[in-house]
Scaffold this motif. Structure first.
Motif, mmCIF file in Angstrom:
data_model
loop_
_atom_site.group_PDB
_atom_site.id
_atom_site.type_symbol
_atom_site.label_atom_id
_atom_site.label_comp_id
_atom_site.label_asym_id
_atom_site.label_seq_id
_atom_site.Cartn_x
_atom_site.Cartn_y
_atom_site.Cartn_z
ATOM 1 N N ALA A 30 51.065 36.976 33.889
ATOM 2 C CA ALA A 30 50.074 36.308 33.575
ATOM 3 C C ALA A 30 50.023 35.681 32.306
ATOM 4 O O ALA A 30 49.829 34.355 32.085
ATOM 5 C CB ALA A 30 48.854 36.880 33.721
ATOM 6 N N ARG A 31 50.462 36.100 31.154
ATOM 7 C CA ARG A 31 50.542 35.673 30.097
ATOM 8 C C ARG A 31 51.664 34.663 29.945
ATOM 9 O O ARG A 31 51.416 33.344 29.192
ATOM 10 C CB ARG A 31 51.117 36.704 28.922
ATOM 11 C CG ARG A 31 49.977 37.834 28.567
ATOM 12 C CD ARG A 31 50.021 38.516 27.375
ATOM 13 N NE ARG A 31 49.240 39.615 27.401
ATOM 14 C CZ ARG A 31 49.095 40.689 27.683
ATOM 15 N NH1 ARG A 31 50.303 41.415 28.293
ATOM 16 N NH2 ARG A 31 48.343 41.653 27.587
ATOM 17 N N GLN A 35 41.467 28.420 46.877
ATOM 18 C CA GLN A 35 40.678 28.644 45.730
ATOM 19 C C GLN A 35 39.421 29.663 45.991
ATOM 20 O O GLN A 35 38.982 30.492 45.353
ATOM 21 C CB GLN A 35 39.878 27.256 45.278
ATOM 22 C CG GLN A 35 40.739 26.085 44.875
ATOM 23 C CD GLN A 35 40.094 24.706 44.705
ATOM 24 O OE1 GLN A 35 38.933 24.857 44.029
ATOM 25 N NE2 GLN A 35 40.581 24.100 45.369
ATOM 26 N N GLN A 36 39.004 29.599 47.327
ATOM 27 C CA GLN A 36 38.045 30.758 47.526
ATOM 28 C C GLN A 36 38.555 32.066 47.538
ATOM 29 O O GLN A 36 38.001 33.054 47.071
ATOM 30 C CB GLN A 36 37.160 30.192 49.056
ATOM 31 C CG GLN A 36 36.493 28.904 48.788
ATOM 32 C CD GLN A 36 35.928 28.416 50.211
ATOM 33 O OE1 GLN A 36 34.881 29.130 50.732
ATOM 34 N NE2 GLN A 36 36.530 27.399 50.829
ATOM 35 N N PHE A 81 39.038 37.936 42.414
ATOM 36 C CA PHE A 81 38.759 38.342 41.102
ATOM 37 C C PHE A 81 37.478 38.244 40.699
ATOM 38 O O PHE A 81 37.048 38.653 39.753
ATOM 39 C CB PHE A 81 39.364 37.354 40.168
ATOM 40 C CG PHE A 81 40.863 37.347 39.919
ATOM 41 C CD1 PHE A 81 41.444 38.255 38.862
ATOM 42 C CD2 PHE A 81 42.016 37.036 40.869
ATOM 43 C CE1 PHE A 81 42.919 38.638 38.805
ATOM 44 C CE2 PHE A 81 43.136 37.129 41.024
ATOM 45 C CZ PHE A 81 43.811 37.761 39.721
ATOM 46 N N TYR A 82 36.569 38.380 41.859
ATOM 47 C CA TYR A 82 35.165 38.575 41.565
ATOM 48 C C TYR A 82 34.885 39.831 40.824
ATOM 49 O O TYR A 82 35.083 40.853 41.135
ATOM 50 C CB TYR A 82 34.330 38.590 42.846
ATOM 51 C CG TYR A 82 32.860 38.651 42.739
ATOM 52 C CD1 TYR A 82 31.872 37.834 42.143
ATOM 53 C CD2 TYR A 82 32.093 40.038 43.293
ATOM 54 C CE1 TYR A 82 30.604 38.067 41.959
ATOM 55 C CE2 TYR A 82 31.045 40.201 43.024
ATOM 56 C CZ TYR A 82 30.313 39.009 42.633
ATOM 57 O OH TYR A 82 28.858 39.554 42.281
ATOM 58 N N ALA A 83 33.916 39.795 39.505
ATOM 59 C CA ALA A 83 33.506 40.920 38.691
ATOM 60 C C ALA A 83 34.617 41.760 38.328
ATOM 61 O O ALA A 83 34.436 42.879 37.947
ATOM 62 C CB ALA A 83 32.598 41.754 39.670
ATOM 63 N N LYS A 84 35.736 41.229 38.133
ATOM 64 C CA LYS A 84 36.778 42.024 37.498
ATOM 65 C C LYS A 84 36.905 41.722 36.025
ATOM 66 O O LYS A 84 36.180 40.769 35.483
ATOM 67 C CB LYS A 84 38.233 41.703 38.068
ATOM 68 C CG LYS A 84 38.432 42.182 39.562
ATOM 69 C CD LYS A 84 39.793 42.053 40.160
ATOM 70 C CE LYS A 84 39.810 42.738 41.609
ATOM 71 N NZ LYS A 84 41.092 42.433 41.997
ATOM 72 N N ASP A 85 37.653 42.320 35.380
ATOM 73 C CA ASP A 85 37.934 42.291 33.580
ATOM 74 C C ASP A 85 38.184 40.810 33.323
ATOM 75 O O ASP A 85 39.257 40.483 33.611
ATOM 76 C CB ASP A 85 38.580 43.236 33.448
ATOM 77 C CG ASP A 85 38.837 43.294 31.851
ATOM 78 O OD1 ASP A 85 38.186 42.478 31.268
ATOM 79 O OD2 ASP A 85 39.610 44.028 31.136
ATOM 80 N N TRP A 92 44.278 33.869 34.321
ATOM 81 C CA TRP A 92 45.508 32.935 34.652
ATOM 82 C C TRP A 92 44.565 32.369 36.087
ATOM 83 O O TRP A 92 44.903 31.307 36.736
ATOM 84 C CB TRP A 92 46.641 33.495 35.015
ATOM 85 C CG TRP A 92 47.519 32.795 36.269
ATOM 86 C CD1 TRP A 92 47.554 33.154 37.513
ATOM 87 C CD2 TRP A 92 48.056 31.480 36.154
ATOM 88 N NE1 TRP A 92 48.052 32.288 38.006
ATOM 89 C CE2 TRP A 92 48.615 31.220 37.384
ATOM 90 C CE3 TRP A 92 47.965 30.564 35.050
ATOM 91 C CZ2 TRP A 92 49.139 29.969 37.684
ATOM 92 C CZ3 TRP A 92 48.551 29.276 35.371
ATOM 93 C CH2 TRP A 92 49.261 29.097 36.621
ATOM 94 N N ALA A 93 44.037 33.087 36.844
ATOM 95 C CA ALA A 93 43.305 33.127 38.086
ATOM 96 C C ALA A 93 42.488 31.844 37.868
ATOM 97 O O ALA A 93 42.514 31.069 39.033
ATOM 98 C CB ALA A 93 42.546 34.164 38.797
ATOM 99 N N LEU A 94 41.595 31.881 36.964
ATOM 100 C CA LEU A 94 40.706 30.584 36.933
ATOM 101 C C LEU A 94 41.487 29.506 36.468
ATOM 102 O O LEU A 94 41.178 28.332 36.817
ATOM 103 C CB LEU A 94 39.552 31.150 35.648
ATOM 104 C CG LEU A 94 38.586 32.084 36.091
ATOM 105 C CD1 LEU A 94 37.656 32.280 34.996
ATOM 106 C CD2 LEU A 94 38.023 31.940 37.240
#
Length: 305
Positions: A21-22, A96-97, A103-107, A115-117
């Motif tokens: 991700a980084r 997208q959905q 990733f809902y409500a994750k750190d 990265w997901a965003l």
């Protein structure tokens, strides 16, 4: 694959996923594009160009293609490019959905979350870019068949884990190979080449993340789980690939639609192009345990094997 930190949280991502991700976030900072600025939206469409590489046309290599005038061939490839773009928009909305739900409500401090965003932001720009590109090609809105739209509605709601990310990978891999050809082809109208270049560069990061996620989610998965999700991914792949070239493209390009559909369905050249584009994908799915006997049936029906 999640791990537990000293405070007992279970949404902390594994170190290798964080490292990927980084790397992707760093790449996004240095190699991202704004289609509004990068694509030439102002120059009128030059009909002396194709919309896609002719060799990727569903009729290339058929007797009908040989009978068509160069103008008809170019018109058809413009509609085909618009149809592929429209299918891309449809699946990017599903993608997208699924990612947002995953990733809902994750750190939010985790690089993978960020990265997901970033990926979702990329996909929003891509969808707008494809929509503007299709409109500039002079094509109508091409949509998947109603049954496929409804299947997609269910898939985006229910798919999770490796099923979601492997399906994302299938869609992006098929597009990637096509678009690498189109962006280098000087016969293709310049603004479409720019669109394809932007998509190829940015989607290469998305595909890397999807591969990583698929492998992470499959770690320790049971035989039954792999068998089930392999079939789900294969059915999704069939729906995606068979929707890329809408049957209305032939009539809209001024062709005999019935004959065009018949010759396209039997076109061995186009089938071979699809199979070659998926060689690396199938190797990955096999290594991940997702190329099962049942799944192979659907990949063959979609001409991906």
């Amino acid at each position: 694959m999640t791990s537990v930190d000293p405070r007992g949280r279970t949404d902390v991502f594994a170190p290798d996923r964080q490292a990927v991700a980084r790397t992707l976030l760093d790449s996004a900072r240095t190699s991202s594009y704004d289609p509004v600025e990068e694509v030439d939206w102002e120059t009128p469409l030059d009909t002396a160009y194709h919309g896609a590489s002719p060799e990727w046309s569903t009729l290339y290599g058929t007797s009908y293609w040989d009978e068509m005038t160069p103008e008809q061939q170019r018109e058809l490839t413009r509609h085909e490019a618009a149809s592929v773009a429209s299918t891309g928009i449809w699946f990017e909305m599903i993608l997208q959905q699924m990612v947002l739900r995953d990733f809902y409500a994750k750190d939010p401090t985790d690089p993978a979350f960020q990265w997901a965003l970033t990926e979702i932001a990329d996909e929003c720009r891509h969808s707008i870019m494809f929509a503007r590109g299709a409109a500039k090609l002079g094509a109508p809105a091409y949509r998947p068949r109603r049954v496929v739209v409804e299947l997609g509605r269910g898939f985006k709601t229910l798919a999770f884990g490796e099923a979601a990310y492997a399906a994302i990978l299938v869609a992006e891999e098929v597009l990637d190979v096509m678009q690498r050809d189109w962006m280098r082809d000087e016969r293709v109208v310049p603004f479409v080449r720019t669109i394809n270049n932007i998509h190829v560069v940015e989607e290469s990061r998305h595909m890397k993340f999807a591969r990583q996620e698929t492998k992470e989610r499959l770690a320790g998965a049971s035989w039954a789980r792999k068998q089930f999700n392999a079939l789900v991914v294969a059915i999704a792949a069939y729906a995606i690939v068979t929707s890329m070239w809408n049957e209305d493209i032939y009539a809209n390009a001024g062709l005999d639609a019935e004959r065009a559909r018949r010759e396209a369905k039997a076109n061995e050249h186009h089938k071979a192009m699809l199979r070659s584009s998926c060689a690396g994908l199938m190797e990955f799915l096999h290594s991940a345990g997702l190329l099962t006997r049942a799944a192979t049936v659907f990949y063959k029906r979609a001409n991906l094997i």
